[in-house]
Design a protein around this motif. Structure first.
Motif, PDB file in Angstrom:
ATOM      1  N   ILE A  61       0.841  -1.193   0.000  1.00 14.17           N
ATOM      2  CA  ILE A  61       0.000   0.000   0.000  1.00 14.17           C
ATOM      3  C   ILE A  61       0.880   1.248   0.000  1.00 14.17           C
ATOM      4  O   ILE A  61       0.696   2.175  -0.784  1.00 14.17           O
ATOM      5  CB  ILE A  61      -0.947   0.001   1.220  1.00 14.17           C
ATOM      6  CG1 ILE A  61      -1.959  -1.138   1.087  1.00 14.17           C
ATOM      7  CG2 ILE A  61      -1.662   1.330   1.350  1.00 14.17           C
ATOM      8  CD1 ILE A  61      -2.864  -1.291   2.270  1.00 14.17           C
ATOM      9  N   LEU A  64       2.606   1.658  -3.406  1.00  9.95           N
ATOM     10  CA  LEU A  64       1.674   2.067  -4.465  1.00  9.95           C
ATOM     11  C   LEU A  64       1.231   3.513  -4.301  1.00  9.95           C
ATOM     12  O   LEU A  64       1.175   4.270  -5.266  1.00  9.95           O
ATOM     13  CB  LEU A  64       0.453   1.147  -4.451  1.00  9.95           C
ATOM     14  CG  LEU A  64       0.613  -0.077  -5.316  1.00  9.95           C
ATOM     15  CD1 LEU A  64      -0.448  -1.100  -4.990  1.00  9.95           C
ATOM     16  CD2 LEU A  64       0.528   0.317  -6.789  1.00  9.95           C
ATOM     17  N   MET A  65       0.927   3.892  -3.050  1.00 11.17           N
ATOM     18  CA  MET A  65       0.477   5.260  -2.828  1.00 11.17           C
ATOM     19  C   MET A  65       1.593   6.247  -3.137  1.00 11.17           C
ATOM     20  O   MET A  65       1.367   7.273  -3.773  1.00 11.17           O
ATOM     21  CB  MET A  65       0.022   5.431  -1.385  1.00 11.17           C
ATOM     22  CG  MET A  65      -1.205   4.631  -1.094  1.00 11.17           C
ATOM     23  SD  MET A  65      -2.480   5.574  -0.321  1.00 11.17           S
ATOM     24  CE  MET A  65      -1.777   5.867   1.249  1.00 11.17           C
ATOM     25  N   THR A  68       2.194   6.401  -6.984  1.00 17.47           N
ATOM     26  CA  THR A  68       1.200   7.204  -7.690  1.00 17.47           C
ATOM     27  C   THR A  68       1.297   8.657  -7.246  1.00 17.47           C
ATOM     28  O   THR A  68       1.156   9.566  -8.052  1.00 17.47           O
ATOM     29  CB  THR A  68      -0.219   6.677  -7.381  1.00 17.47           C
ATOM     30  OG1 THR A  68      -0.171   5.261  -7.369  1.00 17.47           O
ATOM     31  CG2 THR A  68      -1.200   7.151  -8.418  1.00 17.47           C
ATOM     32  N   ASN A 290      -5.756  13.565  -9.565  1.00 16.98           N
ATOM     33  CA  ASN A 290      -5.824  12.234  -8.994  1.00 16.98           C
ATOM     34  C   ASN A 290      -4.535  11.887  -8.256  1.00 16.98           C
ATOM     35  O   ASN A 290      -4.550  11.391  -7.133  1.00 16.98           O
ATOM     36  CB  ASN A 290      -6.095  11.243 -10.131  1.00 16.98           C
ATOM     37  CG  ASN A 290      -6.337   9.844  -9.630  1.00 16.98           C
ATOM     38  OD1 ASN A 290      -5.452   9.021  -9.691  1.00 16.98           O
ATOM     39  ND2 ASN A 290      -7.517   9.586  -9.109  1.00 16.98           N
ATOM     40  N   TYR A 294      -3.722  10.967  -4.220  1.00 16.76           N
ATOM     41  CA  TYR A 294      -2.938   9.837  -3.728  1.00 16.76           C
ATOM     42  C   TYR A 294      -1.823  10.319  -2.807  1.00 16.76           C
ATOM     43  O   TYR A 294      -1.541   9.729  -1.771  1.00 16.76           O
ATOM     44  CB  TYR A 294      -2.345   9.032  -4.884  1.00 16.76           C
ATOM     45  CG  TYR A 294      -3.272   7.955  -5.365  1.00 16.76           C
ATOM     46  CD1 TYR A 294      -3.260   6.695  -4.793  1.00 16.76           C
ATOM     47  CD2 TYR A 294      -4.181   8.202  -6.378  1.00 16.76           C
ATOM     48  CE1 TYR A 294      -4.129   5.710  -5.216  1.00 16.76           C
ATOM     49  CE2 TYR A 294      -5.054   7.222  -6.809  1.00 16.76           C
ATOM     50  CZ  TYR A 294      -5.013   5.978  -6.225  1.00 16.76           C
ATOM     51  OH  TYR A 294      -5.884   5.012  -6.635  1.00 16.76           O
TER      52      TYR A 294
ATOM     53  N   MET B   1      -4.793  -1.965  -7.462  1.00 18.78           N
ATOM     54  CA  MET B   1      -5.282  -1.247  -6.300  1.00 18.78           C
ATOM     55  C   MET B   1      -6.298  -0.191  -6.696  1.00 18.78           C
ATOM     56  O   MET B   1      -7.343  -0.043  -6.108  1.00 18.78           O
ATOM     57  CB  MET B   1      -4.094  -0.583  -5.630  1.00 18.78           C
ATOM     58  CG  MET B   1      -4.533   0.320  -4.502  1.00 18.78           C
ATOM     59  SD  MET B   1      -3.153   1.189  -3.860  1.00 18.78           S
ATOM     60  CE  MET B   1      -4.005   2.370  -2.858  1.00 18.78           C
ATOM     61  N   LYS B   2      -5.965   0.539  -7.769  1.00 16.12           N
ATOM     62  CA  LYS B   2      -6.898   1.561  -8.228  1.00 16.12           C
ATOM     63  C   LYS B   2      -8.238   0.942  -8.575  1.00 16.12           C
ATOM     64  O   LYS B   2      -9.258   1.576  -8.479  1.00 16.12           O
ATOM     65  CB  LYS B   2      -6.338   2.214  -9.474  1.00 16.12           C
ATOM     66  CG  LYS B   2      -5.312   3.277  -9.172  1.00 16.12           C
ATOM     67  CD  LYS B   2      -5.106   4.055 -10.427  1.00 16.12           C
ATOM     68  CE  LYS B   2      -3.811   4.803 -10.438  1.00 16.12           C
ATOM     69  NZ  LYS B   2      -3.475   5.163 -11.796  1.00 16.12           N
TER      70      LYS B   2
END
Lengths: 322, 287
Positions: A61, A64-65, A68, A290, A294, B1-2
């Motif tokens: 997590i 990925l966060m 992004t 977007n 994030y 995930m998105k």
């Protein structure tokens, strides 16, 4: 949950091994001894796998966060994102400072109200209540934890805000105060129940000794019991705080959702969570907006992790002094 | 995930969810062979219509599971594009460019209903009619007191929908002639869905907002614009301008259960029956 004497609870690794080692075996290749050893090993593996699974999920997590999120900075300067209060993505302004400060202020205010009240509740529950009342109150508090946050938010919107509007004389009472009152009510049971457990776990000999020295009940509680239960209470506060930081649904209904710095407790404003939940579903994927959201999610996570680390450090230092 | 984070937020924000328990009716009642699962997301203005149509449709097609949620118009076509919804309910034709939103390529817009939007105020507000200019001034923050537009001496509380709302797009285009909304102030707040708007207007004195007719309750007052009341009659005689067509966006032409559901909602039985009762206007009436 509160481990007062860690050494007695967890048997040493070697004990387990030896007891199995001494088990009588028939000598066959899959006798009782071997089976025990294998089931023991497999159980151990399953436990380790489960634990590492959690860590892996958290790590994924985070990565990925962050991955992004950092794409934001292809279009927005670090300086603007972290130090500008101008959040107007429709016109390409991405300043997230309002939300970061809002989150910190909201959490701070909530904790300011929640900690004293819930510790007093915990002391009351653990030290002063007759047993029959305690047996009623504890399940009630446990049930409060289970009420969905939307319900708290809706009650805040329909009962708390009109009431705040009356006493403040404002036209719109949405803002930090309304949100932190709702959050306080939400985290009260969490903090008070865990603190209650911690206080109940303080051995009675401490209290007996304190009374023997001639202290009254107030002195016993404040000078002996609370310091002894300190790490458990700290733990309760961390849990309450992380719930307050991450809480979204209740907050979004009472905070006003306006991207402006709060000039008073009754100014509609926005925090990281409320802004993310309001906007993330409406925003084009793979757009700067977007990515910015994030990044805000990542900041939120970073703030909670930072706070947990700080409280842990404080706790360690405290333990050394006692 | 998105992929999962969006349905998750959509679920959280859903005004209402209907589960897939369509098989409750007896097997002999099955009049249709359609089966499958239809996921609908998007406009909260169209949600009452979708829910009503879904419950009727499921009576005839017990093997079809329909789940509907609403998180704002723009989420509709976006969920369809990401493959997490079969139908994206949206208050404008998302297969064409509209101000603020790019078109969605490869999607088909299936018109389902005419939605009437109206400015609403809390019942304590004495004003019952506003001009376009007055609405522009109020929603841009230029006029901040009700006495300036013919009401009592009280501050105006402006409630706006969040970016991405189809009601907001329609209201801005048709009631405010494209003028911008304010975005800051002590008496300004934003809400996420039509349901939130309804609750907020009902409970906040001196508040003004906007919503579509099916959500107007007795605890709020619909305001006439330029002296014309927001009614079906005034839309049909072309004096009331603030209305739009609601669409179901699908990836390509709809097929199977999705097509059957859209056909049902477009059928004259539904258009002249339940749809009218919910204060939407049948498509055929405005053409």
């Amino acid at each position: 949950m509160i481990d007062m004497n860690p050494s007695t609870n967890s048997p040493a690794q070697t004990e387990l091994g030896t007891s199995i080692g001494k088990a009588p075996g028939s000598g066959k290749w899959f006798d009782r001894k071997t089976r025990l050893r294998w089931s023991n090993k497999i159980f151990r593996m399953v436990c380790i796998a489960s634990a590492s699974f959690v860590c892996l999920v958290l790590l994924c997590i985070l990565i990925l966060m962050l991955r992004t999120g950092v794409l934001t900075f292809a279009d927005v300067s670090l300086n603007e994102f972290f130090f500008s209060t101008n959040w107007d993505p429709e016109n390409e302004h991405y300043g997230a400072l309002t939300f970061i400060l809002g989150t910190l202020a909201l959490t701070g205010l909530t904790m300011l109200m929640a900690i004293p009240i819930s510790v007093i509740i915990a002391v009351f529950l653990a030290e002063m209540t007759p047993i029959w009342l305690r047996q009623v109150l504890r399940p009630v508090l446990d049930l409060l934890v289970g009420i969905p946050s939307v319900v708290y938010g809706f009650l805040g919107l329909t009962i708390l805000i009109p009431w705040l509007r009356d006493i403040s004389g404002r036209d719109l009472a949405d803002g930090l105060l309304a949100a932190s009152i709702v959050l306080t009510i939400m985290v009260l049971p969490t903090i008070s129940r865990i603190s209650d457990d911690a206080i109940s776990a303080v051995p009675n000999k401490y209290r007996d000794a304190a009374y023997a020295l001639g202290t009254n009940r107030f002195q016993t509680v404040t000078r002996v019991v609370l310091p002894a239960a300190r790490s458990g209470i700290m733990y309760a506060i961390i849990l309450g705080m992380t719930r307050a930081i991450g809480e979204t649904m209740a907050v979004v209904m009472v905070i006003g959702n306006t991207a402006q710095l709060a000039s008073s407790l009754f100014t509609p404003t926005a925090v990281l969570t409320s802004n993310i939940v309001m906007q993330i579903s409406s925003v084009e994927f793979d757009s700067t907006w977007n990515h910015g959201l994030y990044m805000m999610g990542f900041i939120l996570l970073a703030i909670s992790i930072l706070m947990i680390v700080i409280v842990r450090l404080l706790q360690k230092r405290g333990d050394r002094n006692v | 995930m998105k992929k999962w984070i969006k349905p998750f937020t959509a679920m959280l924000m859903a005004v209402s969810l209907i589960g897939g328990l369509g098989g409750a009716t007896t097997a002999s009642a099955a009049k249709s062979t359609e089966k499958g699962k239809i996921v609908i997301n998007g406009s909260s203005a169209l949600l009452p219509l979708t829910l009503q149509a879904a419950s009727e449709f499921k009576k005839d097609n017990p093997k079809v599971k329909i789940s509907a949620s609403a998180a704002g118009s723009i989420t509709g076509p976006q969920s369809v594009r990401k493959g997490i919804a079969d139908i994206g309910a949206v208050d404008w034709d998302a297969s064409k460019d509209v101000p603020g939103f790019k078109k969605f390529d490869g999607m088909v817009a299936n018109p389902v209903a005419v939605t009437v939007f109206t400015a609403v105020v809390n019942t304590n507000v004495g004003v019952s009619s506003l001009t376009t200019k007055q609405l522009q001034d109020i929603f841009s923050g230029k006029v901040t007191n009700w006495k300036d537009v013919g009401g009592a001496n009280a501050n105006i509380v402006v409630v706006n929908r969040k970016f991405g709302s189809g009601t907001r797009v329609n209201f801005q285009q048709k009631a405010l002639d494209g003028k911008d909304f304010m975005s800051k102030g002590d008496n300004y707040k934003e809400v996420g869905s039509s349901g939130d708007m309804k609750t907020t207007i009902e409970t906040t004195p001196n508040a003004i907002g906007y919503i579509d007719l099916p959500y107007v309750t007795s605890k709020m007052k619909a305001v006439s614009i330029n002296g014309v009341a927001p009614t079906e009659k005034n839309v049909l005689n072309k004096t009331y301008k603030v209305w739009g067509i609601g669409y179901y966006m699908t990836k390509g032409q709809p097929t199977g259960a999705t097509k059957a559901f859209i056909d049902y909602i477009q059928s004259s039985k539904f258009q002249n029956g339940s749809l009218k009762k919910l204060k939407f206007i049948p498509l055929a009436a405005v053409k």
